[in-house]
Write a protein that holds these residues in place. Structure first.
Motif, PDB file in Angstrom:
ATOM      1  N   GLU A  50       8.587 -13.244  -8.258  1.00 43.03           N
ATOM      2  CA  GLU A  50       9.419 -12.119  -8.685  1.00 43.03           C
ATOM      3  C   GLU A  50       8.572 -10.987  -9.264  1.00 43.03           C
ATOM      4  O   GLU A  50       8.898  -9.816  -9.083  1.00 43.03           O
ATOM      5  CB  GLU A  50      10.467 -12.590  -9.704  1.00 43.03           C
ATOM      6  CG  GLU A  50      11.519 -13.503  -9.107  1.00 43.03           C
ATOM      7  CD  GLU A  50      11.073 -14.960  -8.928  1.00 43.03           C
ATOM      8  OE1 GLU A  50      10.009 -15.358  -9.481  1.00 43.03           O
ATOM      9  OE2 GLU A  50      11.774 -15.691  -8.226  1.00 43.03           O
ATOM     10  N   ASP A  51       7.488 -11.330  -9.974  1.00 36.78           N
ATOM     11  CA  ASP A  51       6.582 -10.300 -10.497  1.00 36.78           C
ATOM     12  C   ASP A  51       5.970  -9.499  -9.355  1.00 36.78           C
ATOM     13  O   ASP A  51       5.922  -8.264  -9.395  1.00 36.78           O
ATOM     14  CB  ASP A  51       5.445 -10.933 -11.309  1.00 36.78           C
ATOM     15  CG  ASP A  51       5.890 -11.557 -12.617  1.00 36.78           C
ATOM     16  OD1 ASP A  51       6.888 -11.100 -13.206  1.00 36.78           O
ATOM     17  OD2 ASP A  51       5.215 -12.516 -13.048  1.00 36.78           O
ATOM     18  N   ILE A  52       5.487 -10.202  -8.354  1.00 31.89           N
ATOM     19  CA  ILE A  52       4.846  -9.527  -7.218  1.00 31.89           C
ATOM     20  C   ILE A  52       5.853  -8.673  -6.464  1.00 31.89           C
ATOM     21  O   ILE A  52       5.575  -7.521  -6.124  1.00 31.89           O
ATOM     22  CB  ILE A  52       4.166 -10.555  -6.298  1.00 31.89           C
ATOM     23  CG1 ILE A  52       2.999 -11.204  -7.048  1.00 31.89           C
ATOM     24  CG2 ILE A  52       3.691  -9.900  -4.998  1.00 31.89           C
ATOM     25  CD1 ILE A  52       2.381 -12.381  -6.340  1.00 31.89           C
ATOM     26  N   GLU A  53       7.025  -9.217  -6.234  1.00 33.85           N
ATOM     27  CA  GLU A  53       8.051  -8.452  -5.525  1.00 33.85           C
ATOM     28  C   GLU A  53       8.479  -7.220  -6.317  1.00 33.85           C
ATOM     29  O   GLU A  53       8.712  -6.164  -5.740  1.00 33.85           O
ATOM     30  CB  GLU A  53       9.229  -9.353  -5.192  1.00 33.85           C
ATOM     31  CG  GLU A  53       8.868 -10.364  -4.111  1.00 33.85           C
ATOM     32  CD  GLU A  53       9.943 -11.386  -3.842  1.00 33.85           C
ATOM     33  OE1 GLU A  53      10.907 -11.502  -4.632  1.00 33.85           O
ATOM     34  OE2 GLU A  53       9.811 -12.103  -2.834  1.00 33.85           O
ATOM     35  N   ALA A  54       8.560  -7.347  -7.644  1.00 37.74           N
ATOM     36  CA  ALA A  54       8.911  -6.189  -8.483  1.00 37.74           C
ATOM     37  C   ALA A  54       7.824  -5.115  -8.396  1.00 37.74           C
ATOM     38  O   ALA A  54       8.129  -3.921  -8.327  1.00 37.74           O
ATOM     39  CB  ALA A  54       9.127  -6.625  -9.925  1.00 37.74           C
ATOM     40  N   ALA A  55       6.573  -5.539  -8.401  1.00 40.14           N
ATOM     41  CA  ALA A  55       5.469  -4.579  -8.296  1.00 40.14           C
ATOM     42  C   ALA A  55       5.514  -3.855  -6.954  1.00 40.14           C
ATOM     43  O   ALA A  55       5.333  -2.633  -6.896  1.00 40.14           O
ATOM     44  CB  ALA A  55       4.125  -5.288  -8.480  1.00 40.14           C
ATOM     45  N   LEU A  56       5.767  -4.583  -5.895  1.00 36.46           N
ATOM     46  CA  LEU A  56       5.824  -3.957  -4.565  1.00 36.46           C
ATOM     47  C   LEU A  56       7.036  -3.040  -4.432  1.00 36.46           C
ATOM     48  O   LEU A  56       6.944  -1.974  -3.814  1.00 36.46           O
ATOM     49  CB  LEU A  56       5.809  -5.031  -3.481  1.00 36.46           C
ATOM     50  CG  LEU A  56       4.512  -5.844  -3.413  1.00 36.46           C
ATOM     51  CD1 LEU A  56       4.651  -6.988  -2.419  1.00 36.46           C
ATOM     52  CD2 LEU A  56       3.317  -4.973  -3.090  1.00 36.46           C
ATOM     53  N   ALA A  57       8.162  -3.432  -5.033  1.00 38.31           N
ATOM     54  CA  ALA A  57       9.351  -2.575  -5.010  1.00 38.31           C
ATOM     55  C   ALA A  57       9.085  -1.287  -5.798  1.00 38.31           C
ATOM     56  O   ALA A  57       9.473  -0.192  -5.371  1.00 38.31           O
ATOM     57  CB  ALA A  57      10.551  -3.316  -5.590  1.00 38.31           C
ATOM     58  N   TYR A  59       6.203   0.105  -6.207  1.00 36.31           N
ATOM     59  CA  TYR A  59       5.311   0.903  -5.368  1.00 36.31           C
ATOM     60  C   TYR A  59       6.095   1.657  -4.288  1.00 36.31           C
ATOM     61  O   TYR A  59       5.861   2.846  -4.055  1.00 36.31           O
ATOM     62  CB  TYR A  59       4.250   0.006  -4.725  1.00 36.31           C
ATOM     63  CG  TYR A  59       3.373   0.739  -3.748  1.00 36.31           C
ATOM     64  CD1 TYR A  59       2.472   1.708  -4.175  1.00 36.31           C
ATOM     65  CD2 TYR A  59       3.430   0.463  -2.385  1.00 36.31           C
ATOM     66  CE1 TYR A  59       1.656   2.384  -3.277  1.00 36.31           C
ATOM     67  CE2 TYR A  59       2.621   1.134  -1.485  1.00 36.31           C
ATOM     68  CZ  TYR A  59       1.740   2.090  -1.935  1.00 36.31           C
ATOM     69  OH  TYR A  59       0.944   2.766  -1.051  1.00 36.31           O
ATOM     70  N   ARG A  60       7.027   0.980  -3.641  1.00 35.41           N
ATOM     71  CA  ARG A  60       7.802   1.648  -2.595  1.00 35.41           C
ATOM     72  C   ARG A  60       8.582   2.844  -3.150  1.00 35.41           C
ATOM     73  O   ARG A  60       8.710   3.862  -2.471  1.00 35.41           O
ATOM     74  CB  ARG A  60       8.746   0.649  -1.919  1.00 35.41           C
ATOM     75  CG  ARG A  60       8.033  -0.309  -0.988  1.00 35.41           C
ATOM     76  CD  ARG A  60       8.987  -1.136  -0.143  1.00 35.41           C
ATOM     77  NE  ARG A  60       9.800  -2.045  -0.931  1.00 35.41           N
ATOM     78  CZ  ARG A  60       9.422  -3.269  -1.320  1.00 35.41           C
ATOM     79  NH1 ARG A  60       8.227  -3.725  -0.996  1.00 35.41           N
ATOM     80  NH2 ARG A  60      10.233  -4.030  -2.013  1.00 35.41           N
ATOM     81  N   LYS A  61       9.077   2.732  -4.370  1.00 31.94           N
ATOM     82  CA  LYS A  61       9.851   3.822  -4.975  1.00 31.94           C
ATOM     83  C   LYS A  61       8.974   4.899  -5.601  1.00 31.94           C
ATOM     84  O   LYS A  61       9.417   6.030  -5.785  1.00 31.94           O
ATOM     85  CB  LYS A  61      10.788   3.264  -6.047  1.00 31.94           C
ATOM     86  CG  LYS A  61      11.940   2.494  -5.488  1.00 31.94           C
ATOM     87  CD  LYS A  61      12.867   2.054  -6.598  1.00 31.94           C
ATOM     88  CE  LYS A  61      14.050   1.314  -6.025  1.00 31.94           C
ATOM     89  NZ  LYS A  61      14.991   0.911  -7.090  1.00 31.94           N
ATOM     90  N   HIS A  62       7.740   4.542  -5.964  1.00 37.03           N
ATOM     91  CA  HIS A  62       6.856   5.457  -6.684  1.00 37.03           C
ATOM     92  C   HIS A  62       5.472   5.538  -6.017  1.00 37.03           C
ATOM     93  O   HIS A  62       4.453   5.591  -6.688  1.00 37.03           O
ATOM     94  CB  HIS A  62       6.690   5.002  -8.141  1.00 37.03           C
ATOM     95  CG  HIS A  62       7.975   4.890  -8.883  1.00 37.03           C
ATOM     96  ND1 HIS A  62       8.694   3.719  -8.957  1.00 37.03           N
ATOM     97  CD2 HIS A  62       8.680   5.809  -9.583  1.00 37.03           C
ATOM     98  CE1 HIS A  62       9.773   3.913  -9.672  1.00 37.03           C
ATOM     99  NE2 HIS A  62       9.801   5.178 -10.058  1.00 37.03           N
TER     100      HIS A  62
END
Length: 88
Positions: A50-57, A59-62
């Motif tokens: 979940e940490d990795i997915e949150a970081a990638l999400a 990144y996609r938004k910012h």
């Protein structure tokens, strides 16, 4: 509570995974190099999927914000290649 936070006193204010000093930029760069969330989890076992997915999400938004941090790091006097955390 968000998994991605910013604090001017930690990592120069770059977005990080909560309760770590691992930046979103770090996760993006590791994914580009190693192409595997599982590989990152193996090397950094204190993180969760979940940490990795949150970081990638984040990144996609910012993307522009994170790319700015990447460019600034590469241009700095202290820039070094990412360490090979993944011993295979």
């Amino acid at each position: 509570m968000s998994r991605i936070i910013t604090n001017k006193e930690i990592c120069g204010g770059e977005p990080i995974i909560r309760s770590t000093r691992i930046t979103v930029r770090d996760i993006v760069e590791y994914m580009q190099i190693y192409q595997s969330k599982e590989c990152i989890l193996e090397a950094l076992p204190h993180l969760t999927l979940e940490d990795i997915e949150a970081a990638l999400a984040y990144y996609r938004k910012h993307r522009q914000e994170i790319e700015h941090y990447r460019q600034a790091e590469e241009e700095s006097e202290n820039w070094t290649e990412l360490p090979n955390l993944f011993k295979r």
